[in-house]
Design an enzyme around this catalytic site. Structure first.
Site, mmCIF file in Angstrom:
data_model
loop_
_atom_site.group_PDB
_atom_site.id
_atom_site.type_symbol
_atom_site.label_atom_id
_atom_site.label_comp_id
_atom_site.label_asym_id
_atom_site.label_seq_id
_atom_site.Cartn_x
_atom_site.Cartn_y
_atom_site.Cartn_z
ATOM 1 N N SER A 120 0.805 -1.324 0.043
ATOM 2 C CA SER A 120 0.034 0.220 0.033
ATOM 3 C C SER A 120 1.057 1.126 -0.083
ATOM 4 O O SER A 120 2.110 1.327 0.497
ATOM 5 C CB SER A 120 -0.733 -0.021 1.397
ATOM 6 O OG SER A 120 -1.206 1.132 1.295
ATOM 7 N N TYR A 151 -1.102 -0.049 10.487
ATOM 8 C CA TYR A 151 -1.410 -0.726 8.981
ATOM 9 C C TYR A 151 -0.076 -0.516 7.935
ATOM 10 O O TYR A 151 0.179 -1.506 7.203
ATOM 11 C CB TYR A 151 -2.651 0.047 8.190
ATOM 12 C CG TYR A 151 -2.891 -0.478 6.878
ATOM 13 C CD1 TYR A 151 -3.486 -1.602 6.620
ATOM 14 C CD2 TYR A 151 -2.741 0.470 5.662
ATOM 15 C CE1 TYR A 151 -3.842 -1.980 5.220
ATOM 16 C CE2 TYR A 151 -3.234 0.078 4.580
ATOM 17 C CZ TYR A 151 -3.577 -1.260 4.131
ATOM 18 O OH TYR A 151 -3.867 -1.457 2.834
ATOM 19 N N GLU A 193 -15.247 1.675 4.575
ATOM 20 C CA GLU A 193 -15.417 2.105 3.050
ATOM 21 C C GLU A 193 -14.475 3.358 3.055
ATOM 22 O O GLU A 193 -13.855 4.060 4.003
ATOM 23 C CB GLU A 193 -16.711 2.753 2.566
ATOM 24 C CG GLU A 193 -17.210 3.780 3.554
ATOM 25 C CD GLU A 193 -17.869 3.523 4.971
ATOM 26 O OE1 GLU A 193 -17.620 2.290 5.317
ATOM 27 O OE2 GLU A 193 -18.676 4.178 5.386
ATOM 28 N N LYS A 194 -13.917 3.588 1.624
ATOM 29 C CA LYS A 194 -12.727 4.432 1.709
ATOM 30 C C LYS A 194 -13.558 5.923 1.111
ATOM 31 O O LYS A 194 -14.698 5.745 0.530
ATOM 32 C CB LYS A 194 -11.525 3.857 0.675
ATOM 33 C CG LYS A 194 -11.127 2.685 0.971
ATOM 34 C CD LYS A 194 -9.820 2.567 0.371
ATOM 35 C CE LYS A 194 -8.975 1.662 1.590
ATOM 36 N NZ LYS A 194 -7.486 1.922 1.327
ATOM 37 N N THR A 223 -4.865 16.029 -0.277
ATOM 38 C CA THR A 223 -4.831 15.621 -1.890
ATOM 39 C C THR A 223 -4.623 13.966 -1.952
ATOM 40 O O THR A 223 -3.683 13.459 -0.955
ATOM 41 C CB THR A 223 -3.871 16.280 -2.697
ATOM 42 O OG1 THR A 223 -2.739 16.511 -1.941
ATOM 43 C CG2 THR A 223 -4.336 17.717 -3.114
ATOM 44 N N ARG A 288 -0.758 13.256 -1.115
ATOM 45 C CA ARG A 288 0.087 11.847 -1.528
ATOM 46 C C ARG A 288 -0.494 11.771 -2.942
ATOM 47 O O ARG A 288 -1.688 11.762 -3.190
ATOM 48 C CB ARG A 288 -0.542 10.829 -0.664
ATOM 49 C CG ARG A 288 -0.002 9.563 -1.316
ATOM 50 C CD ARG A 288 -0.591 8.198 -0.365
ATOM 51 N NE ARG A 288 -0.128 8.236 0.798
ATOM 52 C CZ ARG A 288 -0.821 7.373 1.974
ATOM 53 N NH1 ARG A 288 -1.771 6.896 1.733
ATOM 54 N NH2 ARG A 288 -0.251 7.460 3.023
HETATM 55 P P1 NAD Z 1 -11.316 -5.961 1.251
HETATM 56 O O1 NAD Z 1 -11.323 -5.508 2.786
HETATM 57 O O2 NAD Z 1 -12.358 -5.387 0.466
HETATM 58 O O3 NAD Z 1 -10.610 -7.175 0.998
HETATM 59 C C1 NAD Z 1 -9.802 -7.825 2.000
HETATM 60 C C2 NAD Z 1 -10.327 -9.275 2.215
HETATM 61 O O4 NAD Z 1 -9.392 -9.928 3.128
HETATM 62 C C3 NAD Z 1 -11.585 -9.321 2.993
HETATM 63 O O5 NAD Z 1 -12.818 -9.862 2.394
HETATM 64 C C4 NAD Z 1 -11.347 -9.999 4.314
HETATM 65 O O6 NAD Z 1 -12.519 -10.829 4.629
HETATM 66 C C5 NAD Z 1 -10.216 -10.933 4.109
HETATM 67 N N1 NAD Z 1 -9.571 -11.240 5.169
HETATM 68 C C6 NAD Z 1 -9.208 -10.494 6.102
HETATM 69 N N2 NAD Z 1 -8.761 -11.208 7.003
HETATM 70 C C7 NAD Z 1 -8.382 -12.390 6.666
HETATM 71 C C8 NAD Z 1 -8.295 -13.819 7.325
HETATM 72 N N3 NAD Z 1 -7.633 -13.937 8.440
HETATM 73 N N4 NAD Z 1 -8.171 -14.628 6.555
HETATM 74 C C9 NAD Z 1 -8.719 -14.615 5.105
HETATM 75 N N5 NAD Z 1 -9.172 -13.414 4.652
HETATM 76 C C10 NAD Z 1 -9.223 -12.497 5.304
HETATM 77 O O7 NAD Z 1 -10.078 -4.967 0.963
HETATM 78 P P2 NAD Z 1 -9.505 -4.593 -0.525
HETATM 79 O O8 NAD Z 1 -9.760 -3.222 -0.769
HETATM 80 O O9 NAD Z 1 -10.114 -5.628 -1.610
HETATM 81 O O10 NAD Z 1 -8.026 -4.811 -0.286
HETATM 82 C C11 NAD Z 1 -7.173 -6.064 -0.873
HETATM 83 C C12 NAD Z 1 -5.605 -5.786 -0.656
HETATM 84 O O11 NAD Z 1 -5.312 -4.727 -1.330
HETATM 85 C C13 NAD Z 1 -5.279 -5.847 0.895
HETATM 86 O O12 NAD Z 1 -4.000 -6.297 1.050
HETATM 87 C C14 NAD Z 1 -5.240 -4.150 1.186
HETATM 88 O O13 NAD Z 1 -4.364 -4.020 2.353
HETATM 89 C C15 NAD Z 1 -4.538 -3.732 -0.159
HETATM 90 N N6 NAD Z 1 -4.773 -2.486 -0.497
HETATM 91 C C16 NAD Z 1 -5.970 -2.014 -0.926
HETATM 92 C C17 NAD Z 1 -6.098 -0.431 -1.128
HETATM 93 C C18 NAD Z 1 -7.481 -0.041 -1.528
HETATM 94 O O14 NAD Z 1 -7.573 1.466 -1.700
HETATM 95 N N7 NAD Z 1 -8.827 -0.556 -1.846
HETATM 96 C C19 NAD Z 1 -5.088 0.396 -1.141
HETATM 97 C C20 NAD Z 1 -3.871 -0.130 -0.801
HETATM 98 C C21 NAD Z 1 -3.967 -1.601 -0.391
#
Ligand code: NAD
Length: 340
Positions: A120, A151, A193-194, A223, A288
Site C-alpha cells: 500500500s 497498517y 469504506e474509503k 490531496t 499523496r
Molecule cells: P477488502 O477488505 O475488500 O478485502 C480484503 C479481504 O481479506 C476481505 O474480504 C477480508 O474478509 C479478507 N480477510 C481479512 N482477514 C482475513 C483472514 N484472516 N483470512 C482470510 N481472509 C481475510 O480490501 P481490498 O480493498 O480488496 O484490499 C485488498 C488488498 O489490497 C489488501 O491487502 C489491502 O491492504 C490492499 N490495498 C487496498 C487498497 C484500496 O484502496 N482498496 C489500497 C492499498 C492496499
C-alpha cells in the site's frame, strides 16, 4: 508468463480487489481457488464455478490448505479499511502479518511457483506527505521508514519479507503498492469504506433525502490520487508477469483534493451541497500522489482511467446498491453461476 493449466489462488477473494481479480482471471481461463475468512454468502462477488474456501488465513494450517497444489498465489487478504478503520484498529491491521507470514511459508513449502503481495501507499514516510500540494511519491520514499502507524508498518514489514523469501529461499515474489483503489463491488458503507465510496454514498443520501448537506473529514484540502479497479487488476497481472523485483507503485497520478472529489460526485447527482468540515475526524496525511516513472519504465503503461469516468461508474453502482438496500434487498453480492 502465467500458466493457464496451473491452479491459481487468490486470497481476500471475498473482498473488493480479490473478487475483481478472481473474476478477471476466470475470464482469462485460469483454474481458480478463492479464499477468504468471510462466509461465502458475504463475498462481494461469488463465482460459483470456481473453488471457494472460507478459511481464516491467520492460521498456518489454513494457509497450507489454501495453497495446496497451486502454481500462482495472489495474496490480497488483509484486515483493513479506510482511514476511519485503520486509525482506530492499528493492532488488528498489524495482525495481518500472520496472514502474510504463513502464506509465504506455505507457498514455499508447497512448491508454488509465483507469489504476489498487495502492499500500500501507506508504507511511505509520513514526513514526505505533509504538504497539501500532493507530493508524487517515488518508490525510494518509503525509506527512511516512517510508515502509517499500524497498517503501513505491517505492509512495509511484509514487503520486506517477500524480498527476503526471494533472496534467501528463491521464491518468485512480486509486490505492488496500491494507491486508493475504488470501483463497483467494493465496500461502500459500514465503516471500512474509503473516501470515494463514502463520498458517493453521502451525496446519494443527500439527494434522496432532500437534506442538501455533507460532512467531510478534515478540511477537504487533503490531496490523493484514486485508481479505478480495472486499472488495478490490469496492473496486478502485468506486475506478476514482469521482472520487477522491487515493490512498485500501482496508482493513478491524477491527484485531486477531497473537495474536488465531492464536486465530481455532486455533478453526477446534479446537486450542490452545504459542506460541513469535521476537523476532528481521521484524515490521514495531507498530500499523496503516485510517481509513475518506474511503472512507465518497466511496463510502458500506467493506470489511466480518468477519475471522472471511473467515479461515475462507481456512483451509479452505489446508487443502485443504496436503493436495493432501502428496499430491504441484500444488494451487494454478485453471483455468477457456471456458464454465466
Ligand atoms: P477488502 O477488505 O475488500 O478485502 C480484503 C479481504 O481479506 C476481505 O474480504 C477480508 O474478509 C479478507 N480477510 C481479512 N482477514 C482475513 C483472514 N484472516 N483470512 C482470510 N481472509 C481475510 O480490501 P481490498 O480493498 O480488496 O484490499 C485488498 C488488498 O489490497 C489488501 O491487502 C489491502 O491492504 C490492499 N490495498 C487496498 C487498497 C484500496 O484502496 N482498496 C489500497 C492499498 C492496499
Amino acid at each position: 508468463m502465467a500458466d493457464t493449466k496451473g491452479l491459481v489462488v487468490v486470497t481476500g477473494a471475498g473482498g473488493f480487489i480479490g473478487g475483481a481479480l478472481l473474476s478477471s482471471l476466470r475470464e482469462r481461463g485460469f483454474r481458480l481457488r478463492g479464499v477468504d475468512v468471510k462466509p461465502l454468502d458475504d463475498w462481494y462477488q461469488r463465482l460459483d464455478d470456481v473453488e471457494n474456501l472460507s478459511l481464516d488465513l491467520n492460521l498456518k494450517q489454513n494457509c497450507e490448505l489454501a495453497v495446496r497444489g497451486s502454481t500462482d498465489i495472489y495474496n490480497l487478504a488483509a484486515n483493513m479499511g479506510g482511514m476511519g478503520f485503520i486509525e482506530h484498529n492499528k493492532a488488528l491491521c498489524m495482525l495481518s502479518v500472520l496472514i502474510n507470514t504463513h502464506m509465504l511459508q506455505a507457498a514455499l513449502d508447497s512448491g508454488a511457483t509465483r507469489f504476489f503481495y498487495s502492499s500500500s501507499a501507506c508504507v511511505y514516510n509520513g514526513d514526505k506527505q505533509k504538504t497539501f500540494v500532493a507530493p508524487s511519491l517515488k518508490e525510494e520514499d518509503a525509506y527512511p521508514a516512517l510508515a502509517e502507524d499500524g497498517y503501513g508498518w505491517e505492509k512495509l514489514f511484509s514487503e520486506r519479507m517477500c524480498r527476503h523469501f526471494r533472496e534467501d529461499f528463491g521464491l518468485y515474489t512480486r509486490v505492488a503498492r496500491f494507491h486508493n483503489v475504488y470501483g463497483p463491488w467494493g465496500t461502500w458503507y459500514g465503516g471500512r469504506e474509503k473516501a470515494p465510496a463514502a463520498i458517493c454514498r453521502k451525496v446519494i443520501e443527500a439527494r434522496l433525502s432532500g437534506r442538501h448537506e455533507i460532512e467531510i473529514w478534515g478540511t477537504g484540502n487533503q490531496t490523493r490520487s484514486f485508481m479505478f479497479i480495472d486499472d488495478c487488476i490490469k496492473g496486478i497481472e502485468l506486475i506478476m508477469d514482469s521482472e520487477i523485483l522491487q515493490p512498485i507503485n500501482l496508482g493513478s497520478s491524477e491527484a485531486v483534493t477531497i473537495n474536488q472529489l465531492v464536486d465530481l460526485a455532486e455533478s453526477f447527482a446534479g446537486i450542490r451541497l452545504k459542506r460541513n468540515y469535521d476537523l476532528s475526524a481521521p484524515k490521514g496525511v495531507n498530500g499523496r500522489n503516485s510517481d509513475n516513472t518506474l511503472i512507465q519504465k518497466y511496463l510502458h503503461w500506467e493506470p489511466d482511467t480518468s477519475l471522472r469516468a471511473g467515479l461515475e461508474k462507481t456512483y451509479r453502482w452505489i446508487y443502485d446498491q443504496y436503493q436495493a438496500r432501502e428496499r430491504g434487498e441484500p444488494g451487494v453480492v454478485r453471483e455468477v453461476a457456471s456458464g454465466h
